[in-house]
Structures are given as structure tokens and as C-alpha cells.
Design a protein around this motif. Structure first.
Motif, PDB file in Angstrom:
ATOM      1  N   SER A  91      34.624 -62.433  55.552  1.00  0.00           N
ATOM      2  CA  SER A  91      35.745 -63.512  57.038  1.00  0.00           C
ATOM      3  C   SER A  91      34.930 -63.666  56.869  1.00  0.00           C
ATOM      4  O   SER A  91      34.866 -64.789  58.588  1.00  0.00           O
ATOM      5  N   PRO A  95      31.560 -67.444  59.269  1.00  0.00           N
ATOM      6  CA  PRO A  95      31.484 -68.554  60.574  1.00  0.00           C
ATOM      7  C   PRO A  95      30.176 -68.370  61.135  1.00  0.00           C
ATOM      8  O   PRO A  95      30.092 -69.297  61.582  1.00  0.00           O
ATOM      9  N   VAL A  98      27.162 -69.169  58.645  1.00  0.00           N
ATOM     10  CA  VAL A  98      27.207 -71.389  59.136  1.00  0.00           C
ATOM     11  C   VAL A  98      26.899 -71.434  60.405  1.00  0.00           C
ATOM     12  O   VAL A  98      25.785 -72.530  60.612  1.00  0.00           O
ATOM     13  N   TYR A  99      27.205 -71.333  61.694  1.00  0.00           N
ATOM     14  CA  TYR A  99      26.455 -70.950  62.354  1.00  0.00           C
ATOM     15  C   TYR A  99      24.723 -71.700  62.842  1.00  0.00           C
ATOM     16  O   TYR A  99      24.643 -72.166  63.396  1.00  0.00           O
ATOM     17  N   GLY A 151      26.853 -67.973  54.575  1.00  0.00           N
ATOM     18  CA  GLY A 151      26.890 -68.590  55.358  1.00  0.00           C
ATOM     19  C   GLY A 151      25.245 -69.680  56.082  1.00  0.00           C
ATOM     20  O   GLY A 151      25.010 -70.795  56.450  1.00  0.00           O
ATOM     21  N   SER A 192      34.620 -73.214  57.309  1.00  0.00           N
ATOM     22  CA  SER A 192      33.131 -73.380  58.725  1.00  0.00           C
ATOM     23  C   SER A 192      32.671 -74.567  57.914  1.00  0.00           C
ATOM     24  O   SER A 192      32.522 -75.104  59.232  1.00  0.00           O
ATOM     25  N   GLY A 196      32.330 -76.714  60.902  1.00  0.00           N
ATOM     26  CA  GLY A 196      30.454 -77.581  61.475  1.00  0.00           C
ATOM     27  C   GLY A 196      30.052 -79.077  61.567  1.00  0.00           C
ATOM     28  O   GLY A 196      29.155 -79.485  61.517  1.00  0.00           O
TER      29      GLY A 196
END
Length: 251
Positions: A91, A95, A98-99, A151, A192, A196
């Protein structure tokens, strides 16, 4: 919705449709049988057609069918003391993954996905296992690695699979742990993806199309878990994953 679905289908050629449907069917069979492995089939296959930033959110929604079908029994069988620290680590870093999915060049990312999958197949097929007694912080670290991978390249399972298979837990507990962990990580991934802006109309439309096929395949794979030779099936699954990763490199 029907207009969007029709427009999406007409935008795909016959080969692309075959890749999407075939990968979804095979991934569902593998997921139903083993409880994991579908992302290693779906992500490179879907990425060939759409690119990773579209493929990974589609995969996360399509896999809901697998999670819901396998989760009730897994929740009763898993070891929450083992699942919790890995979920925490995932967790925290998912994120960031994902970025990276958003900002990294999509063609480069597709190559990274395929090469990572080939490496993971070699490691998992070799039978290598982590055998040192894990600390709580090490468990969080493994979860963090899984979250970062989940991610950025859509593949969160292998780090925790290798981690848990190296322990002394029974196969049923390991399988349940993996299913519950992936379900929890998926929720974090959805948040996320939403933040995004990755849940586009194309993603939602393709998920509606592919999810029923995946669900039926999972049901068939889960029934096969009772009767099939596990060693033979895992070898077949590793072979399929390796071939798809290689084809993705050539695509």
C-alpha cells in the motif's frame, strides 16, 4: 455503453481481438487453478494491443471476477498475521508504481514488463525459494516490492509468491494468502488508477467485454484444481507465460 462497446470493437483488427480473447481465456484458467499468474499473461498481451497504461487498469478490473469467486474461502483459510505486513508495504509503494506507469515511455515500459516476466518465470520454474526466517520489516519490504511492481508493470504476485513458498505453510494456506493479498492490493491500485485518471471509458468498456470470458475460464480452472496434476499444470503455465512474454518483445 453499447455504442462505446461497438466503437471499441470496430477499432480492433482480427489479430488484436484474438490476442485479447485468447489471453483472457488462458489467464482465467491459470488463475482459477493456481490462484495467481493471470497478470503475467494478461499484462503483456493487453499491452501489445493498448499499451501498459491502458492494459494494466483493464487487467485490474477484469480480474475482479477471479477475486470475488476465490475470495470467500481464501479469507477463511489465510493467515492474517502473514498477509497484513505485506499488504502494508504494498500500500505504501503502489502509488509510486502507478506514477511510474503514467510518466515512463510506454514502449520502454512494455519491454521492461516482458523482460521482468521472463526473469520471474526462470526464477519460479527453477524452484528457488526464500528460506531465511523473515522479520516483520522484511515482510513489509517484500510487500513494498510487490506494490511497486504492481503499480508500474501490473505484476504484484511473484515477490510474495516466492516469499510464501519458501516458508513452512501448507499449500492451501499459501494459496489463500496470495488470493487475499492480491484482492487487498487491487483496492489500493484502483484508488491510485482513479486519482491518476487511468480509468478511461476505453478501460471500462473493454473490462465489460472481457470480464465474463475471464469468469467462465476461472470457474473451469478452479474445477480442474481438484483433479489435475499440479506439477504438470505449473510447467504448462510457466511455458505459456514465457511464450507470451517473448511474443510481446517481438510485437
Amino acid at each position: 455503453m453499447w455504442e462505446r462497446l461497438t466503437a471499441t470493437l470496430t477499432s480492433l483488427n482480427a489479430l488484436e481481438l484474438t490476442v485479447l480473447l485468447g489471453a483472457t481465456l488462458v489467464a482465467g484458467l491459470v488463475r482459477g487453478f493456481s490462484g495467481f499468474g493471470s497478470a503475467m499473461i494478461l499484462v503483456p498481451s493487453y499491452s501489445l494491443v493498448f499499451g501498459p497504461a491502458v492494459a494494466i487498469p483493464i487487467m485490474s478490473l477484469v480480474d475482479v471476477a477471479g477475486t470475488l469467486g476465490l475470495l470467500p474461502r481464501a479469507v477463511r483459510s489465510c493467515n492474517w498475521r502473514e498477509v497484513a505486513p505485506l499488504t502494508l508495504g504494498a500500500s505504501l509503494l503502489l502509488p509510486l508504481g502507478v506514477y511510474l506507469l503514467i510518466v515512463v515511455d510506454q514502449e520502454l515500459l512494455r519491454w521492461i514488463i516482458s523482460l521482468t516476466i521472463l526473469l520471474l518465470v526462470l526464477v519460479m520454474a527453477s524452484g528457488w525459494r526464500y528460506t531465511v526466517a523473515p522479520t516483520a520489516w522484511f515482510s513489509v519490504g517484500v510487500g513494498g516490492a510487490a506494490g511497486l511492481m504492481g503499480g508500474s508493470i501490473g505484476i504484484a504476485g511473484p515477490p510474495v509468491i516466492l516469499f510464501w513458498l519458501g516458508g513452512q505453510a501448507k499449500a492451501v494456506t499459501v494459496r489463500a494468502n496470495i488470493i487475499v493479498f492480491l484482492a487487498l492490493v487491487t483496492i489500493v491500485a484502483w484508488i491510485s488508477f482513479f486519482v491518476g485518471g487511468l480509468f478511461t471509458s476505453q478501460v471500462l468498456t473493454m473490462s465489460v467485454l472481457l470480464a465474463p470470458i475471464y469468469a467462465v475460464a476461472i470457474w473451469a480452472g478452479a474445477r480442474g484444481f481438484r483433479f489435475a496434476d499440479e506439477r504438470w499444470f505449473r510447467r504448462l503455465a510457466f511455458g505459456i507465460v514465457a511464450v507470451i512474454a517473448l511474443l510481446s518483445l517481438l510485437g
